[in-house]
Design an enzyme around this catalytic site. Structure first.
Site, PDB file in Angstrom:
ATOM      1  N   GLU A 160       1.607  38.812 -16.842  1.00  0.00           N
ATOM      2  CA  GLU A 160       2.342  40.084 -16.879  1.00  0.00           C
ATOM      3  C   GLU A 160       1.548  41.152 -16.135  1.00  0.00           C
ATOM      4  O   GLU A 160       0.356  40.959 -15.858  1.00  0.00           O
ATOM      5  CB  GLU A 160       2.546  40.511 -18.341  1.00  0.00           C
ATOM      6  CG  GLU A 160       3.389  39.511 -19.114  1.00  0.00           C
ATOM      7  CD  GLU A 160       3.728  39.962 -20.526  1.00  0.00           C
ATOM      8  OE1 GLU A 160       3.268  41.058 -20.928  1.00  0.00           O
ATOM      9  OE2 GLU A 160       4.473  39.232 -21.208  1.00  0.00           O
ATOM     10  N   GLU A 219     -14.425  33.648 -12.706  1.00  0.00           N
ATOM     11  CA  GLU A 219     -15.169  34.292 -13.805  1.00  0.00           C
ATOM     12  C   GLU A 219     -14.756  33.684 -15.151  1.00  0.00           C
ATOM     13  O   GLU A 219     -15.600  33.444 -16.025  1.00  0.00           O
ATOM     14  CB  GLU A 219     -14.917  35.816 -13.817  1.00  0.00           C
ATOM     15  CG  GLU A 219     -15.537  36.573 -12.653  1.00  0.00           C
ATOM     16  CD  GLU A 219     -14.780  36.405 -11.332  1.00  0.00           C
ATOM     17  OE1 GLU A 219     -13.598  35.980 -11.368  1.00  0.00           O
ATOM     18  OE2 GLU A 219     -15.355  36.674 -10.264  1.00  0.00           O
ATOM     19  N   GLY A 239     -12.395  32.731  18.824  1.00  0.00           N
ATOM     20  CA  GLY A 239     -11.184  33.577  18.853  1.00  0.00           C
ATOM     21  C   GLY A 239      -9.949  32.796  18.473  1.00  0.00           C
ATOM     22  O   GLY A 239      -9.042  33.324  17.821  1.00  0.00           O
ATOM     23  N   GLU A 243      -3.391  21.762 -14.671  1.00  0.00           N
ATOM     24  CA  GLU A 243      -3.197  22.760 -13.609  1.00  0.00           C
ATOM     25  C   GLU A 243      -4.489  22.933 -12.796  1.00  0.00           C
ATOM     26  O   GLU A 243      -4.465  22.997 -11.568  1.00  0.00           O
ATOM     27  CB  GLU A 243      -2.780  24.100 -14.235  1.00  0.00           C
ATOM     28  CG  GLU A 243      -2.622  25.201 -13.195  1.00  0.00           C
ATOM     29  CD  GLU A 243      -2.189  26.546 -13.785  1.00  0.00           C
ATOM     30  OE1 GLU A 243      -2.074  26.660 -15.019  1.00  0.00           O
ATOM     31  OE2 GLU A 243      -1.972  27.473 -12.996  1.00  0.00           O
ATOM     32  N   ARG A 244      -5.597  22.967 -13.493  1.00  0.00           N
ATOM     33  CA  ARG A 244      -6.881  23.195 -12.804  1.00  0.00           C
ATOM     34  C   ARG A 244      -7.296  21.979 -11.989  1.00  0.00           C
ATOM     35  O   ARG A 244      -7.852  22.099 -10.897  1.00  0.00           O
ATOM     36  CB  ARG A 244      -7.945  23.602 -13.831  1.00  0.00           C
ATOM     37  CG  ARG A 244      -7.684  25.001 -14.315  1.00  0.00           C
ATOM     38  CD  ARG A 244      -8.430  25.426 -15.546  1.00  0.00           C
ATOM     39  NE  ARG A 244      -7.910  26.736 -15.932  1.00  0.00           N
ATOM     40  CZ  ARG A 244      -8.131  27.328 -17.092  1.00  0.00           C
ATOM     41  NH1 ARG A 244      -8.877  26.741 -18.013  1.00  0.00           N
ATOM     42  NH2 ARG A 244      -7.617  28.520 -17.342  1.00  0.00           N
ATOM     43  N   HIS A 249      -2.027  34.850 -31.678  1.00  0.00           N
ATOM     44  CA  HIS A 249      -0.995  34.427 -32.624  1.00  0.00           C
ATOM     45  C   HIS A 249       0.357  35.003 -32.225  1.00  0.00           C
ATOM     46  O   HIS A 249       0.443  35.983 -31.515  1.00  0.00           O
ATOM     47  CB  HIS A 249      -1.355  34.881 -34.042  1.00  0.00           C
ATOM     48  CG  HIS A 249      -2.721  34.446 -34.437  1.00  0.00           C
ATOM     49  ND1 HIS A 249      -3.014  33.151 -34.731  1.00  0.00           N
ATOM     50  CD2 HIS A 249      -3.881  35.131 -34.529  1.00  0.00           C
ATOM     51  CE1 HIS A 249      -4.309  33.054 -35.005  1.00  0.00           C
ATOM     52  NE2 HIS A 249      -4.858  34.240 -34.882  1.00  0.00           N
TER      53      HIS A 249
END
Ligand SMILES: Cc1cc2nc3c(=O)[nH]c(=O)nc-3n(C[C@H](O)[C@H](O)[C@H](O)COP(=O)(O)OP(=O)(O)OC[C@H]3O[C@@H](n4cnc5c(N)ncnc54)[C@H](O)[C@@H]3O)c2cc1C
Length: 381
Positions: free
Chosen positions: A130, A369, A342, A243-244, A182
């Protein structure tokens, strides 16, 4: 089972067939879709035709009846498609949005959501993050109020992959006023009035749609509560390791692609009368990258092997694999870009895209982190 014997001949054959499909049917369109900042929904259908949206799901729901290793092969090979956005969109559908339905869904929910998702009749998204809560899911504010026959949801969701195109969102919401972890529950939210999704522009993953979603008085029937009421935190935790791992596998695949591309470039491009690979300074960089690709793959396969053997309980190794591969992948892309000179800065060579796409790794699916915080706990530091 050792990492070396992790994949069987059957997995190897699957790898070949995925590679053929990706190189023939996805890779040629990657640049066009990146420029359009969208890949067609029909691509899900092409993956479904090959059975690639249901590799690890039971045949009873239209899946292939395989296991996590089959899915791991797909996660690694998708890197060959040339667009992190495509890999993310397809990956979000099969690796983060549908697994909770397969694991916690009722028979009815599996029939209504998992089966059509495997067949690409419905595209899915997972909506947890969110505007005010990402790493700290205890801070979620989207709220589900009990009403006659179901729930009414209000709130907003941020950075949701497939968020615009989804037919349904697997959505986390608070079901009690209690703070902390919770009182979180999950809901299968259909596309309907009251749900509006807007696309957010971003640094990489251009072909994927990342959305801000507003939920305004959205009615969700009782039968669309996924998992138990107030069991949402458990449901979130249940798929994190997978997922990881998928992100680690994707990084390994992407690093391999970048390495192969850069070696070819360094052998072909001349400066001061010799190929770039003839300069020790650049040769050593390539040697370092080869080492990083190898060590990343070994650490990731080791975590995968433990994950499969312990049925998902390999928190330390999976966390380490994610932490070890994501920043490494971005660093590898940056070095490959530098070796291209480049040309590396130009869209045509695709290294700049790979670098932009790789920057998400240390952020998504739990930041670097947060990985260190988890390890601090696991290692009792
Ligand atoms: C392209 C993209 C696609 C995404 N797709 C999805 C999706 O499909 N579904 C979904 O639900 N979410 C999705 N996300 C959200 C993603 O999971 C979050 O962005 C991520 O978990 C980080 O949360 P945040 O952005 O709110 O950052 P924050 O949690 O606000 O963190 C900001 C910074 O503070 C650091 N930080 C936070 N807490 C701590 C701590 N305890 N100790 C040290 N440092 C800390 C973080 O590491 C980070 O550097 C996506 C994000 C992106 C960018």
């Amino acid at each position: 089972m050792s990492a070396a014997s992790l994949f069987t001949d059957e997995h190897d054959a699957l790898r070949e067939s995925i590679r053929r499909f990706v190189l023939a049917d996805v890779r040629p369109h990657a640049s066009e879709w990146e420029r359009a900042r969208w890949f067609p929904d029909e691509l899900f259908g092409q993956f479904a035709e090959h059975g690639f949206l249901g590799l690890k799901y039971p045949e009873a729901y239209g899946g292939q009846g395989g296991d996590f290793l089959h899915e791991a092969v797909l996660a690694e090979e998708l890197a060959l498609c040339g667009s992190g956005g495509v890999a993310a969109g397809i990956g979000a559908h099969i690796n983060i949005a549908t697994p909770p339905i397969a694991k916690f869904g009722t028979e009815d929910q599996k029939e209504r959501y998992l089966r059509p998702a495997i067949a690409a009749e419905k595209i899915s998204a997972l909506a947890i993050t969110e505007p005010d809560a990402g790493s700290d899911v205890a801070g979620l504010k989207t709220h589900a109020k009990r009403v006659d026959g179901g729930w009414v949801l209000n709130g907003s969701k941020m950075f949701i992959t497939n968020g615009v195109r989804a037919h349904f969102w697997v959505t986390a919401a608070k079901t009690t006023a209690e703070g902390g972890h919770h009182g979180l529950s999950f809901f299968l939210v259909d596309r309907q009035d009251g749900v509006s999704a807007s696309k957010i522009d971003k640094m990489g993953w251009h072909a994927s749609d990342t959305a801000l979603i507003a939920l305004e008085d959205v009615f969700v029937p009782e039968e669309n509560l996924l998992g138990g009421e107030n069991q949402g935190f458990y449901l979130i935790m249940a798929n994190f390791q997978w997922e990881r791992l998928v992100m680690a596998l994707g990084a390994v695949g992407a690093m391999q692609v970048a390495y192969d591309k850069t070696v070819a470039f360094a052998k072909e491009r001349n400066a001061f009368g010799r190929p770039l690979s003839g300069f020790q300074a650049l040769r050593h960089k390539l040697a370092d990258i080869a080492t990083t690709v190898h060590t990343s793959r070994v650490v990731t396969y080791d975590a995968l092997e433990r994950f499969v053997r312990t049925e998902g309980d390999a928190v330390k190794e999976v966390t380490m694999a994610k932490l070890a591969t994501q920043r490494a992948c971005f660093d590898v892309m940056d070095t490959c870009l530098q070796i291209h000179g480049g040309a590396g800065y130009m869209e045509e060579y695709e290294i700049e895209r790979m670098a932009r796409d790789a920057r998400l790794g240390p952020i998504g699916g739990g930041t670097d982190e947060i990985m260190r915080e988890i390890l601090s706990k696991v290692l009792a530091l």
